[in-house]
Design an enzyme around this catalytic site. Sequence first.
Site, PDB file in Angstrom:
ATOM      1  N   ARG A 194     -17.153   9.815   6.949  1.00  0.00           N
ATOM      2  CA  ARG A 194     -16.440   8.579   7.297  1.00  0.00           C
ATOM      3  C   ARG A 194     -16.666   7.460   6.287  1.00  0.00           C
ATOM      4  NH1 ARG A 194     -15.208  11.866  10.748  1.00  0.00           N
ATOM      5  NH2 ARG A 194     -14.252  12.531   8.866  1.00  0.00           N
TER       6      ARG A 194
HETATM    7  C1  LIG Z   1      -6.059   6.369  18.574  1.00  0.00           C
HETATM    8  C2  LIG Z   1      -6.868   6.466  17.302  1.00  0.00           C
HETATM    9  C3  LIG Z   1      -7.366   7.697  16.909  1.00  0.00           C
HETATM   10  C4  LIG Z   1      -8.134   7.794  15.740  1.00  0.00           C
HETATM   11  N1  LIG Z   1      -8.630   9.021  15.387  1.00  0.00           N
HETATM   12  C5  LIG Z   1      -9.369   9.124  14.253  1.00  0.00           C
HETATM   13  C6  LIG Z   1      -9.892  10.391  13.848  1.00  0.00           C
HETATM   14  O1  LIG Z   1      -9.680  11.422  14.476  1.00  0.00           O
HETATM   15  N2  LIG Z   1     -10.627  10.439  12.710  1.00  0.00           N
HETATM   16  C7  LIG Z   1     -10.870   9.305  11.965  1.00  0.00           C
HETATM   17  O2  LIG Z   1     -11.546   9.396  10.927  1.00  0.00           O
HETATM   18  N3  LIG Z   1     -10.388   8.109  12.328  1.00  0.00           N
HETATM   19  C8  LIG Z   1      -9.647   7.986  13.452  1.00  0.00           C
HETATM   20  N4  LIG Z   1      -9.173   6.766  13.829  1.00  0.00           N
HETATM   21  C9  LIG Z   1      -9.468   5.583  12.994  1.00  0.00           C
HETATM   22  C10 LIG Z   1      -8.436   5.312  11.897  1.00  0.00           C
HETATM   23  O3  LIG Z   1      -7.230   5.968  12.173  1.00  0.00           O
HETATM   24  C11 LIG Z   1      -8.946   5.756  10.510  1.00  0.00           C
HETATM   25  O4  LIG Z   1     -10.204   5.210  10.214  1.00  0.00           O
HETATM   26  C12 LIG Z   1      -7.968   5.373   9.402  1.00  0.00           C
HETATM   27  O5  LIG Z   1      -8.397   5.946   8.197  1.00  0.00           O
HETATM   28  C13 LIG Z   1      -7.890   3.861   9.201  1.00  0.00           C
HETATM   29  O6  LIG Z   1      -6.900   3.622   8.230  1.00  0.00           O
HETATM   30  P1  LIG Z   1      -6.184   2.217   8.148  1.00  0.00           P
HETATM   31  O7  LIG Z   1      -5.180   2.276   7.074  1.00  0.00           O
HETATM   32  O8  LIG Z   1      -5.704   1.823   9.482  1.00  0.00           O
HETATM   33  O9  LIG Z   1      -7.402   1.292   7.700  1.00  0.00           O
HETATM   34  P2  LIG Z   1      -7.761  -0.151   8.235  1.00  0.00           P
HETATM   35  O10 LIG Z   1      -8.205  -0.041   9.663  1.00  0.00           O
HETATM   36  O11 LIG Z   1      -6.695  -1.119   7.922  1.00  0.00           O
HETATM   37  O12 LIG Z   1      -9.035  -0.479   7.331  1.00  0.00           O
HETATM   38  C14 LIG Z   1     -10.238   0.249   7.489  1.00  0.00           C
HETATM   39  C15 LIG Z   1     -11.128  -0.040   6.272  1.00  0.00           C
HETATM   40  O13 LIG Z   1     -10.512   0.528   5.113  1.00  0.00           O
HETATM   41  C16 LIG Z   1     -10.328  -0.484   4.115  1.00  0.00           C
HETATM   42  N5  LIG Z   1      -9.079  -0.226   3.401  1.00  0.00           N
HETATM   43  C17 LIG Z   1      -7.820  -0.145   3.905  1.00  0.00           C
HETATM   44  N6  LIG Z   1      -6.932   0.117   2.928  1.00  0.00           N
HETATM   45  C18 LIG Z   1      -7.652   0.175   1.773  1.00  0.00           C
HETATM   46  C19 LIG Z   1      -7.301   0.385   0.416  1.00  0.00           C
HETATM   47  N7  LIG Z   1      -6.021   0.584   0.021  1.00  0.00           N
HETATM   48  N8  LIG Z   1      -8.294   0.391  -0.501  1.00  0.00           N
HETATM   49  C20 LIG Z   1      -9.578   0.189  -0.140  1.00  0.00           C
HETATM   50  N9  LIG Z   1      -9.972  -0.037   1.124  1.00  0.00           N
HETATM   51  C21 LIG Z   1      -9.008  -0.047   2.074  1.00  0.00           C
HETATM   52  C22 LIG Z   1     -10.266  -1.791   4.896  1.00  0.00           C
HETATM   53  O14 LIG Z   1     -10.561  -2.894   4.056  1.00  0.00           O
HETATM   54  C23 LIG Z   1     -11.294  -1.541   5.970  1.00  0.00           C
HETATM   55  O15 LIG Z   1     -12.594  -1.743   5.463  1.00  0.00           O
HETATM   56  C24 LIG Z   1      -8.394   6.640  14.977  1.00  0.00           C
HETATM   57  C25 LIG Z   1      -7.870   5.394  15.368  1.00  0.00           C
HETATM   58  C26 LIG Z   1      -7.116   5.306  16.530  1.00  0.00           C
HETATM   59  C27 LIG Z   1      -6.570   3.965  16.926  1.00  0.00           C
END
Ligand SMILES: Cc1cc2nc3c(=O)[nH]c(=O)nc-3n(C[C@H](O)[C@H](O)[C@H](O)COP(=O)(O)OP(=O)(O)OC[C@H]3O[C@@H](n4cnc5c(N)ncnc54)[C@H](O)[C@@H]3O)c2cc1C
Length: 323
Positions: A194
């Site tokens: 993660r």
């Molecule tokens: C219903 C649900 C189910 C989920 N299931 C899972 C799962 O099974 N496995 C899992 O790992 N996660 C899961 N997640 C969490 C989430 O989907 C992941 O962590 C996903 O990778 C987050 O991506 P995001 O673009 O939304 O990042 P954000 O939430 O917008 O950001 C998360 C972090 O990443 C950084 N970030 C974003 N974009 C960039 C970029 N371009 N460059 C550098 N840093 C960046 C942000 O600054 C922040 O620190 C789940 C979430 C939900 C709501």
Amino acid sequence: MTSLKSWPCAALAGAELASKTTIQVGGSAEWLLEPRTPEELRLAVVAAREAGFEPRILGGGANLIVADGVLAGVVIATDRLQRVFRPGRELSSEEMLRVIEPDDRMAPQSPKENARIVAWAGASMPRIVSTTQKFGWTGFEGLVGVPGNVGGGIAMNAGGRWGEMWDVVERVLLIGEDGSFVEKAREDCQPTYRNGQLGRAIVASAVLRFRPDEKAAVVERCRDYLKQKKDAQPVTERSAGCVWKNPDREKSGGLSAGKLVEQCGGKGMSRGDAIVSHLHGNFIVNRGKATATDVLTLIEDVHDLVAQKTGISLEREVKVWGS
Ligand SMILES: Cc1cc2nc3c(=O)[nH]c(=O)nc-3n(C[C@H](O)[C@H](O)[C@H](O)COP(=O)(O)OP(=O)(O)OC[C@H]3O[C@@H](n4cnc5c(N)ncnc54)[C@H](O)[C@@H]3O)c2cc1C
């Protein structure tokens, strides 16, 4: 508020952020910048740093809690950076950056050859899952049902028991500390559980590599994994995904964070409209009117409960801005 008025891309002062996160809590950003291309993203990062702010990068907001009130500084949203296309065999940095026309999106190549795509940081992960199903490519089924964007997925090394993001990353185009583009191969990066281990680097674009397979088999695996996920997690409710990282299995007797919370009696604990899901102990759900303060206080309550009962100090997976 900064007096800087001319940003190199679309910009909003005082933009609310709750609707840009999946848990839908929190306040606003002093500045929200919305670049449309990797080059605009780079210029936005440079401009924010020149204005004295280390920008916060917002992907799909699916693993993020924004505190209530005004978040000082600059948030850069990547969701307009949505390009996904099939590259040629010889892939240059320019190709990873290029602005393409709609017709150009998927160059005519057989699905069985060159099973790669270039995805800009704001391309959604569910869209990548659909693309791999369409072409019959394997390697990304483990990300089915995971919301968020490619950049966030790479930064968080999103995934689960069926695989993770970095399994398919061939190369990334990053914006480095000095504000210039730097390309890194998978072998030069050390992603861990993660955590993409990017430090302050920002993902602009990535080359993802899959393996050709039978289309029906890929679709079937996605369907199966998604069903299992829906049975175990509150995927249709407002949450920020898993709150905690799974602890060292030796310390926890093999229990996941969710099971630990459950065993300690944490399911159903609440603060205001924020509640620990009855379905999965690692999810906090916003029942409708929760504030970020409710969610963050509940996170502390759960942390303290587990620490008191087991001696384990759970480490947060979810990112918190501005607390
Ligand atoms: C219903 C649900 C189910 C989920 N299931 C899972 C799962 O099974 N496995 C899992 O790992 N996660 C899961 N997640 C969490 C989430 O989907 C992941 O962590 C996903 O990778 C987050 O991506 P995001 O673009 O939304 O990042 P954000 O939430 O917008 O950001 C998360 C972090 O990443 C950084 N970030 C974003 N974009 C960039 C970029 N371009 N460059 C550098 N840093 C960046 C942000 O600054 C922040 O620190 C789940 C979430 C939900 C709501």
